[in-house]
Scaffold this motif. Structure first.
Motif, PDB file in Angstrom:
ATOM      1  N   LYS A 126       4.719   8.599  -3.803  1.00 15.20           N
ATOM      2  CA  LYS A 126       5.895   9.046  -4.564  1.00 15.20           C
ATOM      3  C   LYS A 126       5.896   8.405  -5.948  1.00 15.20           C
ATOM      4  CE  LYS A 126       8.737   9.138  -0.400  1.00 15.20           C
ATOM      5  NZ  LYS A 126       9.691   8.335   0.357  1.00 15.20           N
ATOM      6  N   LEU A 127       6.579   9.081  -6.877  1.00 14.00           N
ATOM      7  CA  LEU A 127       6.638   8.577  -8.251  1.00 14.00           C
ATOM      8  C   LEU A 127       7.272   7.191  -8.324  1.00 14.00           C
ATOM      9  CD1 LEU A 127       7.598  11.619 -10.525  1.00 14.00           C
ATOM     10  CD2 LEU A 127       5.569  10.147 -10.689  1.00 14.00           C
ATOM     11  N   GLU A 128       8.316   6.922  -7.489  1.00 19.14           N
ATOM     12  CA  GLU A 128       8.980   5.608  -7.541  1.00 19.14           C
ATOM     13  C   GLU A 128       7.995   4.500  -7.152  1.00 19.14           C
ATOM     14  OE1 GLU A 128      10.162   8.762  -6.363  1.00 19.14           O
ATOM     15  OE2 GLU A 128      11.157   7.837  -4.633  1.00 19.14           O
ATOM     16  N   GLN A 129       7.126   4.781  -6.167  1.00 19.95           N
ATOM     17  CA  GLN A 129       6.143   3.767  -5.754  1.00 19.95           C
ATOM     18  C   GLN A 129       5.106   3.576  -6.858  1.00 19.95           C
ATOM     19  OE1 GLN A 129       5.020   6.028  -2.392  1.00 19.95           O
ATOM     20  NE2 GLN A 129       6.473   5.038  -0.986  1.00 19.95           N
ATOM     21  N   MET A 130       4.720   4.681  -7.504  1.00 23.65           N
ATOM     22  CA  MET A 130       3.771   4.580  -8.626  1.00 23.65           C
ATOM     23  C   MET A 130       4.378   3.733  -9.737  1.00 23.65           C
ATOM     24  SD  MET A 130       0.716   5.552  -9.224  1.00 23.65           S
ATOM     25  CE  MET A 130      -0.042   4.591 -10.530  1.00 23.65           C
ATOM     26  N   ALA A 131       5.686   3.893  -9.961  1.00 26.69           N
ATOM     27  CA  ALA A 131       6.367   3.091 -10.990  1.00 26.69           C
ATOM     28  C   ALA A 131       6.332   1.612 -10.612  1.00 26.69           C
ATOM     29  CB  ALA A 131       7.806   3.565 -11.163  1.00 26.69           C
ATOM     30  N   ASP A 132       6.467   1.302  -9.320  1.00 31.45           N
ATOM     31  CA  ASP A 132       6.368  -0.096  -8.872  1.00 31.45           C
ATOM     32  C   ASP A 132       4.970  -0.650  -9.167  1.00 31.45           C
ATOM     33  OD1 ASP A 132       8.965  -0.164  -7.941  1.00 31.45           O
ATOM     34  OD2 ASP A 132       8.431   0.210  -5.843  1.00 31.45           O
ATOM     35  N   ALA A 133       3.940   0.142  -8.863  1.00 31.35           N
ATOM     36  CA  ALA A 133       2.559  -0.298  -9.128  1.00 31.35           C
ATOM     37  C   ALA A 133       2.358  -0.555 -10.620  1.00 31.35           C
ATOM     38  CB  ALA A 133       1.564   0.759  -8.636  1.00 31.35           C
ATOM     39  N   LEU A 134       2.843   0.352 -11.436  1.00 35.00           N
ATOM     40  CA  LEU A 134       2.634   0.220 -12.883  1.00 35.00           C
ATOM     41  C   LEU A 134       3.440  -0.941 -13.460  1.00 35.00           C
ATOM     42  CD1 LEU A 134       2.441   3.974 -13.950  1.00 35.00           C
ATOM     43  CD2 LEU A 134       0.568   2.319 -13.739  1.00 35.00           C
ATOM     44  N   ALA A 135       4.615  -1.218 -12.875  1.00 41.60           N
ATOM     45  CA  ALA A 135       5.422  -2.347 -13.366  1.00 41.60           C
ATOM     46  C   ALA A 135       4.697  -3.670 -13.112  1.00 41.60           C
ATOM     47  CB  ALA A 135       6.787  -2.339 -12.687  1.00 41.60           C
ATOM     48  N   ILE A 136       4.047  -3.786 -11.951  1.00 33.55           N
ATOM     49  CA  ILE A 136       3.271  -4.999 -11.660  1.00 33.55           C
ATOM     50  C   ILE A 136       2.105  -5.104 -12.635  1.00 33.55           C
ATOM     51  CG2 ILE A 136       1.768  -6.123  -9.960  1.00 33.55           C
ATOM     52  CD1 ILE A 136       3.542  -4.674  -7.797  1.00 33.55           C
ATOM     53  N   ARG A 137       1.385  -4.005 -12.831  1.00 27.64           N
ATOM     54  CA  ARG A 137       0.231  -4.026 -13.737  1.00 27.64           C
ATOM     55  C   ARG A 137       0.654  -4.328 -15.171  1.00 27.64           C
ATOM     56  NH1 ARG A 137      -2.810   1.354 -12.098  1.00 27.64           N
ATOM     57  NH2 ARG A 137      -3.436   1.144 -14.284  1.00 27.64           N
ATOM     58  N   ARG A 138       1.831  -3.841 -15.563  1.00 29.37           N
ATOM     59  CA  ARG A 138       2.319  -4.143 -16.909  1.00 29.37           C
ATOM     60  C   ARG A 138       2.524  -5.653 -17.053  1.00 29.37           C
ATOM     61  NH1 ARG A 138       4.248  -1.798 -21.137  1.00 29.37           N
ATOM     62  NH2 ARG A 138       3.946   0.250 -20.169  1.00 29.37           N
ATOM     63  N   ARG A 139       3.189  -6.260 -16.073  1.00 27.07           N
ATOM     64  CA  ARG A 139       3.443  -7.709 -16.135  1.00 27.07           C
ATOM     65  C   ARG A 139       2.134  -8.494 -16.172  1.00 27.07           C
ATOM     66  NH1 ARG A 139       7.791  -9.830 -12.721  1.00 27.07           N
ATOM     67  NH2 ARG A 139       6.680 -11.783 -12.940  1.00 27.07           N
ATOM     68  N   LEU A 184       7.215  -7.644  -0.604  1.00 22.94           N
ATOM     69  CA  LEU A 184       7.626  -8.843   0.122  1.00 22.94           C
ATOM     70  C   LEU A 184       9.147  -8.885   0.054  1.00 22.94           C
ATOM     71  CD1 LEU A 184       6.921 -11.526   1.555  1.00 22.94           C
ATOM     72  CD2 LEU A 184       6.831 -12.591  -0.712  1.00 22.94           C
ATOM     73  N   ASP A 185       9.784  -8.857   1.203  1.00 21.28           N
ATOM     74  CA  ASP A 185      11.250  -8.793   1.261  1.00 21.28           C
ATOM     75  C   ASP A 185      11.784  -7.643   0.403  1.00 21.28           C
ATOM     76  OD1 ASP A 185      11.243 -11.008   2.924  1.00 21.28           O
ATOM     77  OD2 ASP A 185      11.380 -12.407   1.241  1.00 21.28           O
ATOM     78  N   GLY A 186      11.088  -6.535   0.419  1.00 27.12           N
ATOM     79  CA  GLY A 186      11.551  -5.340  -0.291  1.00 27.12           C
ATOM     80  C   GLY A 186      11.200  -5.299  -1.768  1.00 27.12           C
ATOM     81  N   ALA A 187      10.629  -6.384  -2.302  1.00 25.62           N
ATOM     82  CA  ALA A 187      10.307  -6.414  -3.730  1.00 25.62           C
ATOM     83  C   ALA A 187       8.802  -6.200  -3.931  1.00 25.62           C
ATOM     84  CB  ALA A 187      10.711  -7.749  -4.327  1.00 25.62           C
ATOM     85  N   PRO A 188       8.413  -5.347  -4.910  1.00 26.53           N
ATOM     86  CA  PRO A 188       6.990  -5.119  -5.158  1.00 26.53           C
ATOM     87  C   PRO A 188       6.346  -6.343  -5.807  1.00 26.53           C
ATOM     88  CG  PRO A 188       8.330  -3.916  -6.753  1.00 26.53           C
ATOM     89  CD  PRO A 188       9.279  -4.569  -5.802  1.00 26.53           C
ATOM     90  N   ILE A 189       5.275  -6.876  -5.181  1.00 23.43           N
ATOM     91  CA  ILE A 189       4.640  -8.096  -5.727  1.00 23.43           C
ATOM     92  C   ILE A 189       3.153  -7.935  -5.986  1.00 23.43           C
ATOM     93  CG2 ILE A 189       6.353  -9.585  -4.599  1.00 23.43           C
ATOM     94  CD1 ILE A 189       3.854 -10.412  -2.745  1.00 23.43           C
ATOM     95  N   GLY A 190       2.529  -6.891  -5.413  1.00 21.09           N
ATOM     96  CA  GLY A 190       1.091  -6.752  -5.587  1.00 21.09           C
ATOM     97  C   GLY A 190       0.662  -5.301  -5.561  1.00 21.09           C
ATOM     98  N   THR A 191      -0.492  -5.043  -6.141  1.00 23.86           N
ATOM     99  CA  THR A 191      -0.988  -3.667  -6.176  1.00 23.86           C
ATOM    100  C   THR A 191      -2.511  -3.660  -6.323  1.00 23.86           C
ATOM    101  OG1 THR A 191      -0.643  -1.499  -7.229  1.00 23.86           O
ATOM    102  CG2 THR A 191      -0.778  -3.390  -8.697  1.00 23.86           C
TER     103      THR A 191
END
Ligand code: COA
Length: 155
Positions: free
Chosen positions: A15-28, A62-69
């Protein structure tokens, strides 16, 4: 002594929301921490997962928060399978999250009948990939101004 292990949830991105989580980690990690230019970090394999068929992305929660990709590029255009964009937020490193991302990507590769995987490892991460069975080859090269070596594994 009882050691509590973190409970990760690894989610294949559909889903797009999960892709956004992946990209947010990569941005950081890659853009802000390592200084990789945005137009080199994001590519054609990072689009809407309902449309892009060349890559499988994983997000680790982890506990609902995206931490890795990380992502597995499926064999295409004569290229073999390739893992890349493996990243864990700095505050969550050293607790097995990176290994969990890799194990899930490997599991998905095997499920697709893929046994041989290549990746370009930043020099500091070679030991991390060696623990997962990867072997380095050839000379150091620069990608986005960062030193890398090719590594291969047969699952
Ligand atoms: N060098 C050598 N060994 C390493 C290592 C490193 N840089 N990072 C982790 N390890 C080892 C751990 O000690 C652990 O060993 P063990 O099997 O003996 O317990 C094992 O690898 C798994 O470590 P883990 O805790 O799962 O790693 P992590 O969650 O800290 O993630 C990275 C590792 C590389 C993904 C993380 O440091 C990261 O996101 N770095 C910035 C982005 C990056 O450089 N990505 C790689 C691009 S090629």
């Amino acid at each position: 002594m009882r050691v509590e292990m973190p409970e990760f949830e690894a989610v294949p991105v559909t889903k797009l929301e999960q892709m956004a989580d992946a990209l947010a980690i990569r941005r950081r990690v890659f853009i802000e921490e390592q200084g990789v230019p945005e137009d080199e970090e994001i590519d054609i394999h990072d689009g809407d997962p309902a449309i892009v068929s060349t890559a499988l992305h994983i997000v680790l929660y982890l506990d609902g928060a995206p931490i890795g990709t990380g992502r597995l590029l499926l064999p295409h255009d004569g290229e073999g399978a390739h893992i890349g964009r493996v990243a864990v937020l700095a505050e969550h490193r050293g607790i097995g999250a990176g290994r969990a991302v890799m194990k899930v990507l490997h599991g998905n590769a095997l499920y697709r009948g893929i046994h041989d995987i290549t990746l370009a490892a930043q020099l500091h991460a070679i030991g991390f990939y060696e623990r997962l069975g990867y072997v380095a080859r050839d000379d150091v090269f620069l990608d986005a101004g960062i030193e890398h070596r090719w590594m291969d594994v047969r699952l």
